[in-house]
Design a protein around this motif. Structure first.
Motif, PDB file in Angstrom:
ATOM      1  N   ASP A   1      14.394  73.883  49.505  1.00 22.29           N
ATOM      2  CA  ASP A   1      15.303  72.970  50.211  1.00 22.29           C
ATOM      3  C   ASP A   1      14.555  72.211  51.304  1.00 22.29           C
ATOM      4  O   ASP A   1      14.824  71.036  51.558  1.00 22.29           O
ATOM      5  CB  ASP A   1      16.461  73.760  50.834  1.00 22.29           C
ATOM      6  N   VAL A   2      13.635  72.896  51.951  1.00 25.14           N
ATOM      7  CA  VAL A   2      12.843  72.253  53.005  1.00 25.14           C
ATOM      8  C   VAL A   2      11.967  71.161  52.385  1.00 25.14           C
ATOM      9  O   VAL A   2      11.858  70.043  52.899  1.00 25.14           O
ATOM     10  CB  VAL A   2      11.967  73.304  53.733  1.00 25.14           C
ATOM     11  N   ILE A   3      11.365  71.468  51.247  1.00 27.21           N
ATOM     12  CA  ILE A   3      10.508  70.490  50.567  1.00 27.21           C
ATOM     13  C   ILE A   3      11.335  69.292  50.096  1.00 27.21           C
ATOM     14  O   ILE A   3      10.920  68.135  50.237  1.00 27.21           O
ATOM     15  CB  ILE A   3       9.772  71.174  49.393  1.00 27.21           C
ATOM     16  N   GLU A   4      12.515  69.586  49.575  1.00 28.42           N
ATOM     17  CA  GLU A   4      13.388  68.501  49.124  1.00 28.42           C
ATOM     18  C   GLU A   4      13.772  67.599  50.299  1.00 28.42           C
ATOM     19  O   GLU A   4      13.785  66.368  50.177  1.00 28.42           O
ATOM     20  CB  GLU A   4      14.648  69.097  48.483  1.00 28.42           C
ATOM     21  N   TRP A   5      14.086  68.229  51.438  1.00 20.56           N
ATOM     22  CA  TRP A   5      14.406  67.422  52.623  1.00 20.56           C
ATOM     23  C   TRP A   5      13.232  66.481  52.941  1.00 20.56           C
ATOM     24  O   TRP A   5      13.433  65.292  53.216  1.00 20.56           O
ATOM     25  CB  TRP A   5      14.673  68.324  53.846  1.00 20.56           C
ATOM     26  N   ALA A   6      12.012  67.010  52.864  1.00 13.18           N
ATOM     27  CA  ALA A   6      10.837  66.204  53.238  1.00 13.18           C
ATOM     28  C   ALA A   6      10.668  65.009  52.292  1.00 13.18           C
ATOM     29  O   ALA A   6      10.376  63.897  52.735  1.00 13.18           O
ATOM     30  CB  ALA A   6       9.586  67.076  53.221  1.00 13.18           C
ATOM     31  N   PHE A   7      10.857  65.240  51.000  1.00  4.88           N
ATOM     32  CA  PHE A   7      10.736  64.122  50.062  1.00  4.88           C
ATOM     33  C   PHE A   7      11.810  63.068  50.332  1.00  4.88           C
ATOM     34  O   PHE A   7      11.556  61.871  50.268  1.00  4.88           O
ATOM     35  CB  PHE A   7      10.839  64.615  48.623  1.00  4.88           C
ATOM     36  N   GLU A   8      13.025  63.548  50.627  1.00  2.00           N
ATOM     37  CA  GLU A   8      14.104  62.584  50.889  1.00  2.00           C
ATOM     38  C   GLU A   8      13.835  61.804  52.173  1.00  2.00           C
ATOM     39  O   GLU A   8      14.067  60.602  52.255  1.00  2.00           O
ATOM     40  CB  GLU A   8      15.443  63.318  50.987  1.00  2.00           C
ATOM     41  N   ALA A   9      13.334  62.506  53.176  1.00  2.00           N
ATOM     42  CA  ALA A   9      13.150  61.865  54.483  1.00  2.00           C
ATOM     43  C   ALA A   9      11.899  60.994  54.519  1.00  2.00           C
ATOM     44  O   ALA A   9      11.879  59.960  55.179  1.00  2.00           O
ATOM     45  CB  ALA A   9      13.074  62.929  55.570  1.00  2.00           C
ATOM     46  N   LEU A  10      10.840  61.420  53.817  1.00  8.56           N
ATOM     47  CA  LEU A  10       9.540  60.774  53.987  1.00  8.56           C
ATOM     48  C   LEU A  10       9.086  60.010  52.753  1.00  8.56           C
ATOM     49  O   LEU A  10       8.050  59.328  52.790  1.00  8.56           O
ATOM     50  CB  LEU A  10       8.485  61.825  54.360  1.00  8.56           C
ATOM     51  N   GLY A  11       9.814  60.136  51.668  1.00 11.62           N
ATOM     52  CA  GLY A  11       9.465  59.387  50.456  1.00 11.62           C
ATOM     53  C   GLY A  11       8.079  59.746  49.954  1.00 11.62           C
ATOM     54  O   GLY A  11       7.715  60.922  49.860  1.00 11.62           O
ATOM     55  N   ASP A  12       7.294  58.714  49.668  1.00  6.35           N
ATOM     56  CA  ASP A  12       5.949  58.914  49.116  1.00  6.35           C
ATOM     57  C   ASP A  12       4.913  59.163  50.196  1.00  6.35           C
ATOM     58  O   ASP A  12       3.744  59.349  49.886  1.00  6.35           O
ATOM     59  CB  ASP A  12       5.529  57.662  48.332  1.00  6.35           C
ATOM     60  N   ARG A  13       5.323  59.134  51.431  1.00  2.00           N
ATOM     61  CA  ARG A  13       4.343  59.234  52.514  1.00  2.00           C
ATOM     62  C   ARG A  13       4.176  60.671  52.996  1.00  2.00           C
ATOM     63  O   ARG A  13       3.993  60.947  54.171  1.00  2.00           O
ATOM     64  CB  ARG A  13       4.749  58.300  53.649  1.00  2.00           C
ATOM     65  N   VAL A  14       4.292  61.599  52.044  1.00  2.00           N
ATOM     66  CA  VAL A  14       4.077  63.011  52.351  1.00  2.00           C
ATOM     67  C   VAL A  14       3.240  63.608  51.219  1.00  2.00           C
ATOM     68  O   VAL A  14       3.405  63.232  50.059  1.00  2.00           O
ATOM     69  CB  VAL A  14       5.428  63.753  52.518  1.00  2.00           C
ATOM     70  N   ALA A  15       2.310  64.503  51.570  1.00  5.68           N
ATOM     71  CA  ALA A  15       1.401  65.059  50.559  1.00  5.68           C
ATOM     72  C   ALA A  15       1.224  66.561  50.789  1.00  5.68           C
ATOM     73  O   ALA A  15       1.375  67.050  51.917  1.00  5.68           O
ATOM     74  CB  ALA A  15       0.036  64.368  50.642  1.00  5.68           C
ATOM     75  N   VAL A  16       0.902  67.263  49.702  1.00  7.84           N
ATOM     76  CA  VAL A  16       0.518  68.673  49.822  1.00  7.84           C
ATOM     77  C   VAL A  16      -0.950  68.714  50.212  1.00  7.84           C
ATOM     78  O   VAL A  16      -1.798  68.158  49.506  1.00  7.84           O
ATOM     79  CB  VAL A  16       0.717  69.415  48.474  1.00  7.84           C
ATOM     80  N   VAL A  17      -1.233  69.353  51.328  1.00 12.00           N
ATOM     81  CA  VAL A  17      -2.626  69.503  51.767  1.00 12.00           C
ATOM     82  C   VAL A  17      -2.979  70.966  51.588  1.00 12.00           C
ATOM     83  O   VAL A  17      -2.350  71.844  52.179  1.00 12.00           O
ATOM     84  CB  VAL A  17      -2.780  69.060  53.235  1.00 12.00           C
ATOM     85  N   THR A  18      -3.965  71.241  50.760  1.00 13.68           N
ATOM     86  CA  THR A  18      -4.205  72.637  50.403  1.00 13.68           C
ATOM     87  C   THR A  18      -5.677  72.916  50.149  1.00 13.68           C
ATOM     88  O   THR A  18      -6.407  72.064  49.643  1.00 13.68           O
ATOM     89  CB  THR A  18      -3.378  73.013  49.143  1.00 13.68           C
ATOM     90  N   ALA A  19      -6.080  74.135  50.510  1.00 15.87           N
ATOM     91  CA  ALA A  19      -7.407  74.624  50.144  1.00 15.87           C
ATOM     92  C   ALA A  19      -7.298  75.493  48.888  1.00 15.87           C
ATOM     93  O   ALA A  19      -8.217  76.235  48.568  1.00 15.87           O
ATOM     94  CB  ALA A  19      -8.016  75.414  51.297  1.00 15.87           C
ATOM     95  N   LEU A  20      -6.147  75.435  48.243  1.00 18.78           N
ATOM     96  CA  LEU A  20      -5.889  76.101  46.963  1.00 18.78           C
ATOM     97  C   LEU A  20      -5.768  77.615  47.095  1.00 18.78           C
ATOM     98  O   LEU A  20      -5.956  78.349  46.130  1.00 18.78           O
ATOM     99  CB  LEU A  20      -6.963  75.737  45.928  1.00 18.78           C
ATOM    100  N   GLN A  21      -5.454  78.064  48.309  1.00 12.61           N
ATOM    101  CA  GLN A  21      -5.126  79.473  48.471  1.00 12.61           C
ATOM    102  C   GLN A  21      -3.716  79.702  47.929  1.00 12.61           C
ATOM    103  O   GLN A  21      -2.984  78.754  47.637  1.00 12.61           O
ATOM    104  CB  GLN A  21      -5.205  79.871  49.939  1.00 12.61           C
ATOM    105  N   ILE A  22      -3.328  80.970  47.860  1.00 15.48           N
ATOM    106  CA  ILE A  22      -2.081  81.295  47.174  1.00 15.48           C
ATOM    107  C   ILE A  22      -0.860  80.625  47.811  1.00 15.48           C
ATOM    108  O   ILE A  22       0.033  80.133  47.110  1.00 15.48           O
ATOM    109  CB  ILE A  22      -1.890  82.841  47.094  1.00 15.48           C
ATOM    110  N   ASP A  23      -0.840  80.554  49.147  1.00 14.59           N
ATOM    111  CA  ASP A  23       0.333  79.965  49.812  1.00 14.59           C
ATOM    112  C   ASP A  23       0.438  78.472  49.481  1.00 14.59           C
ATOM    113  O   ASP A  23       1.513  77.968  49.160  1.00 14.59           O
ATOM    114  CB  ASP A  23       0.228  80.166  51.326  1.00 14.59           C
ATOM    115  N   GLY A  24      -0.694  77.787  49.557  1.00 15.90           N
ATOM    116  CA  GLY A  24      -0.695  76.364  49.232  1.00 15.90           C
ATOM    117  C   GLY A  24      -0.346  76.127  47.782  1.00 15.90           C
ATOM    118  O   GLY A  24       0.331  75.135  47.444  1.00 15.90           O
ATOM    119  N   MET A  25      -0.789  77.020  46.911  1.00 10.41           N
ATOM    120  CA  MET A  25      -0.470  76.866  45.490  1.00 10.41           C
ATOM    121  C   MET A  25       1.029  77.013  45.235  1.00 10.41           C
ATOM    122  O   MET A  25       1.599  76.319  44.395  1.00 10.41           O
ATOM    123  CB  MET A  25      -1.264  77.891  44.666  1.00 10.41           C
ATOM    124  N   VAL A  26       1.656  77.936  45.966  1.00  5.12           N
ATOM    125  CA  VAL A  26       3.109  78.108  45.800  1.00  5.12           C
ATOM    126  C   VAL A  26       3.842  76.858  46.287  1.00  5.12           C
ATOM    127  O   VAL A  26       4.771  76.365  45.642  1.00  5.12           O
ATOM    128  CB  VAL A  26       3.580  79.385  46.526  1.00  5.12           C
TER     129      VAL A  26
END
Ligand code: SF4
Length: 274
Positions: free
Chosen positions: A36-61
């Motif tokens: 729900d938090v992620i969905e809020w971010a997409f709705e609020a920020l559109g395409d100007r939001v990105a997943v930033v990850t070092a590919l650890q398990i938390d970022g992968m989830v």
């Protein structure tokens, strides 16, 4: 999901929140599910939001959850030049697993790395905490900061129980270290067990070094498997005593005590102070 009211993002328009607004939204989102938090971010920020990850398990989830809402989500990772070979192979595996994702693999500035190595040596991170934070700054933080300038928000895999410096994070907060864009910590209140449970249940790709005893994965020379009973982040910069297990991406750089040397490197690399 309880509705959290925010004006939806319009194409190409920057979305900016103030502290009061984001504080109220954070309170509304605090007991809601990560999706729900992620969905809020997409709705609020559109395409100007990105997943930033070092590919650890938390970022992968987080990446997995984000792709279920937006399969073509932008993914940003930093190739510091010192990553373990397993990470390079894993990046390719993840890209194949989420074929619609849009990837940016960032690199440090060559001239800055060359200047740093010329002045401090290639293994400078062993010499002192400030030298290590300088290396993280040049190889990791500065490339990321450049990328964040083009965004209004970024998804992280931070959790409150990872380290003392993360205990008070909100699910959404303004990132005042990066021009006040929105930092979305959708897993803030999850435990490590919940993260692993989700990963297994959803067939999320898992970095191969976890099966060799690593619990936190970063650059090759600065990460080792942990010993029984050690904290999950104990394998990061394990030779340091009492220093934060942070690289500077998620904490202010002013604490690094390396600024004078960094200025000298920027001047040598670019002929200017930056
Ligand atoms: Fe340098 Fe180690 Fe930081 Fe990687 S983790 S950027 S090698 S100090």
């Amino acid at each position: 999901m309880t509705e959290v009211v925010t004006a939806p993002a319009k194409d190409g328009e920057r979305v900016v929140f103030d502290d009061l607004e984001i504080g109220e939204i954070a309170m509304d989102l605090d007991d809601q599910e990560p999706e729900d938090v992620i969905e809020w971010a997409f709705e609020a920020l559109g395409d100007r939001v990105a997943v930033v990850t070092a590919l650890q398990i938390d970022g992968m989830v987080v990446l997995d959850m984000a792709t279920k809402i937006r399969p073509d989500v932008q993914v940003i990772t930093v190739d510091t030049g010192r990553l373990p070979q397993e990470t390079y192979a894993f990046i390719e595996q993840v890209r194949e697993h989420y074929p619609q994702t849009r990837w940016d693999v960032l690199f440090p500035d060559t001239a800055e790395v060359e200047s740093m190595v010329r002045r401090q040596g290639i293994e400078l991170f062993r010499k002192s905490v400030p030298a290590r934070m300088l290396c993280c700054q040049i190889r990791k933080v500065r490339p990321l900061v450049r990328a964040l300038r083009g965004l209004d928000g970024w998804f992280t895999g931070l959790r409150r129980d990872q380290w003392a410096s993360r205990a008070a994070i909100k699910k959404v907060e303004l990132d005042h270290d990066h021009e006040g864009i929105v930092k979305i910590n959708a897993l803030a209140d999850w435990s490590g067990d919940e993260v692993w449970e989700y990963a297994r249940a959803n067939n999320v790709p898992i970095h191969p070094l976890y099966s060799q005893g690593y619990t936190s994965i970063g650059c090759g020379p600065c990460t080792r498997p942990i010993q029984p009973g050690e904290d999950d982040r104990a394998g990061r910069w394990w030779w340091e005593q009492g220093a934060p297990k942070e690289c500077g991406i998620h904490c202010p750089i002013e604490t690094g005590n390396f600024e004078h040397e960094a200025e000298a490197i920027f001047a040598e690399a670019h002929g200017i102070h930056s």
